[in-house]
Design an enzyme around this catalytic site. Structure first.
Site, PDB file in Angstrom:
ATOM      1  CE  LYS A 161       1.630   2.227  -1.162  1.00  0.00           C
ATOM      2  NZ  LYS A 161       2.001   2.099   0.264  1.00  0.00           N
ATOM      3  CG  ASP A 188      -0.573   2.529   2.743  1.00  0.00           C
ATOM      4  OD1 ASP A 188      -0.636   3.322   3.698  1.00  0.00           O
ATOM      5  OD2 ASP A 188       0.452   1.866   2.476  1.00  0.00           O
ATOM      6  CD  GLU A 216      -1.046  -0.135   5.077  1.00  0.00           C
ATOM      7  OE1 GLU A 216       0.164  -0.323   5.286  1.00  0.00           O
ATOM      8  OE2 GLU A 216      -1.663  -0.639   4.115  1.00  0.00           O
ATOM      9  CG  ASP A 241       2.716   0.536   7.578  1.00  0.00           C
ATOM     10  OD1 ASP A 241       3.647  -0.055   8.164  1.00  0.00           O
ATOM     11  OD2 ASP A 241       2.729   0.728   6.352  1.00  0.00           O
ATOM     12  CE  LYS A 265       4.708  -1.782   5.166  1.00  0.00           C
ATOM     13  NZ  LYS A 265       4.898  -0.406   4.656  1.00  0.00           N
TER      14      LYS A 265
END
Length: 358
Positions: A161, A188, A216, A241, A265
């Site tokens: 992250k 991400d 991402e 995303d 997702k």
């Protein structure tokens, strides 16, 4: 296959360590469970993990919305599941978590009635699905220690992250790469950067030889032009995303050339629309990824069945339960999700389900 009874439960599970991303920090999973029972006594289960900065729902609002959606399912024939999902979308606009829990439960019940796996609903068969492991926003030493533990547990794909201070993010990723030189490493940003910061990060990562496999959602989900700018400026594949919740969103990203990859997702799109997004991405020659929120094994296995059923996913990030103090079911926790039927194959441990529904 008539829906006879629906119950909505709250599932709170503490995490072993705080999970920090650019949008905030979670100390426990606050999820909702849905139990669907048919007239034959077959039971299906669904789960969702609302995250207000992403889905716009709190756990309390998601539970209340799911309860409001019960009337859409009661008395319905599960063989008409697509029309039921369409009616749920019309009745609960924007309530992606509530809809997902209801939708997953009805799919699970349908498959259990038919004695088939959820993967078969999407054209495939169940099988092992490997996932990465996520390192949250922590200091470099902690990031390195978490990466080492992941390697020891058998993970060969890691996601780090980022999305804050670029220099600090680079040092965190570098610490992971140092201890995991042969692992695939994705990053991400969860919308945390401006385009120029994302491009700066990618340039510095390349200069440092960090060899990243994916960047991402570097910018805000509404900044499609900024996302396209990053995609065109960097050599790392860029994934959309939070910018993609619906098939319409996927079409916009594909038509504008704003990303190389679409992260599907279930937590954003549900199962039915998730499958539609995958087809849009492939039609546009974009790669697809599957991601998750902080779901338990129940929600993660439902998503893994989507992967097994559709096939062709280039990136799999289904590790949401790896920091749970207790899991909802007796499953092996590690880099491989063993999908099997009937349905998504998961029945919650009764001790994890509250005695009284909401």
């Amino acid at each position: 296959m008539i829906v006879e009874r629906i119950e909505v439960y709250r599932l709170d599970v503490p995490l072993t360590d705080p999970f920090e991303i650019s949008l905030g920090t979670k100390h426990e999973a606050e999820n909702l469970l849905v139990r669907v029972e048919t007239d034959s006594g077959t039971v299906g289960w669904g789960e969702a993990a609302p995250l207000e900065p992403i889905t716009g729902e709190t756990i309390d609002s998601a539970i209340e919305t799911a309860k409001a959606g019960v009337s859409v399912l009661e008395g319905r024939d599960l063989r008409n599941r697509r029309s039921i999902v369409t009616d749920l979308e019309a009745a609960l606009p924007g309530a992606v978590s509530a809809r997902l829990a209801l939708e997953t439960a009805l799919y699970d019940a349908y498959c259990r009635e038919r004695d088939i796996s959820l993967a078969e609903c999407f054209g495939g068969s169940p099988g092992p699905i490997r996932t990465d492991l996520t390192v949250s926003i922590v200091d470099p030493d902690t990031a390195a220690a978490e990466a080492e533990s992941a390697l020891e547990a058998g993970f060969d794909e890691l996601k780090v992250k980022v999305g804050g201070d670029v220099s600090a993010d680079i040092e965190r990723v570098a610490a992971v790469r140092e201890v995991a030189p042969n692992a695939g490493v994705k990053v991400d940003a969860n919308q945390g950067w401006q385009p120029k910061e994302a491009i700066q990060f990618a340039h510095e990562a390349r200069t440092r030889g960090l060899d990243l496999t994916l960047l991402e959602q570097p910018v805000h989900r509404d900044d499609v032009r900024g996302l396209k700018r990053v995609t065109e400026a960097v050599r790392i594949p860029v994934a959309a995303d939070e910018a993609v919740f619906t098939p319409t969103d996927a079409h916009r990203i594909a038509a504008s050339g704003a990303a190389d990859v679409i992260n599907i997702k279930a937590a954003k799109s549900g199962l039915t629309d998730g499958a539609a997004i995958a087809e849009i991405a492939r039609g546009a020659n974009l790669e697809v990824m599957i991601g998750c929120m902080l779901e338990s094994a129940l929600g993660l296995h439902a998503s893994a069945h989507l992967v097994a059923g559709l096939g062709g996913f280039s990136y799999v990030d289904l590790d949401g339960n790896l920091s749970f103090e207790r899991n909802v079911a007796d499953v092996t926790v590690g880099p491989t999700l063993e999908t099997r039927g009937p349905g998504h194959g998961i029945v919650p441990d009764p001790s994890m389900v509250p005695d009284t529904p909401e």
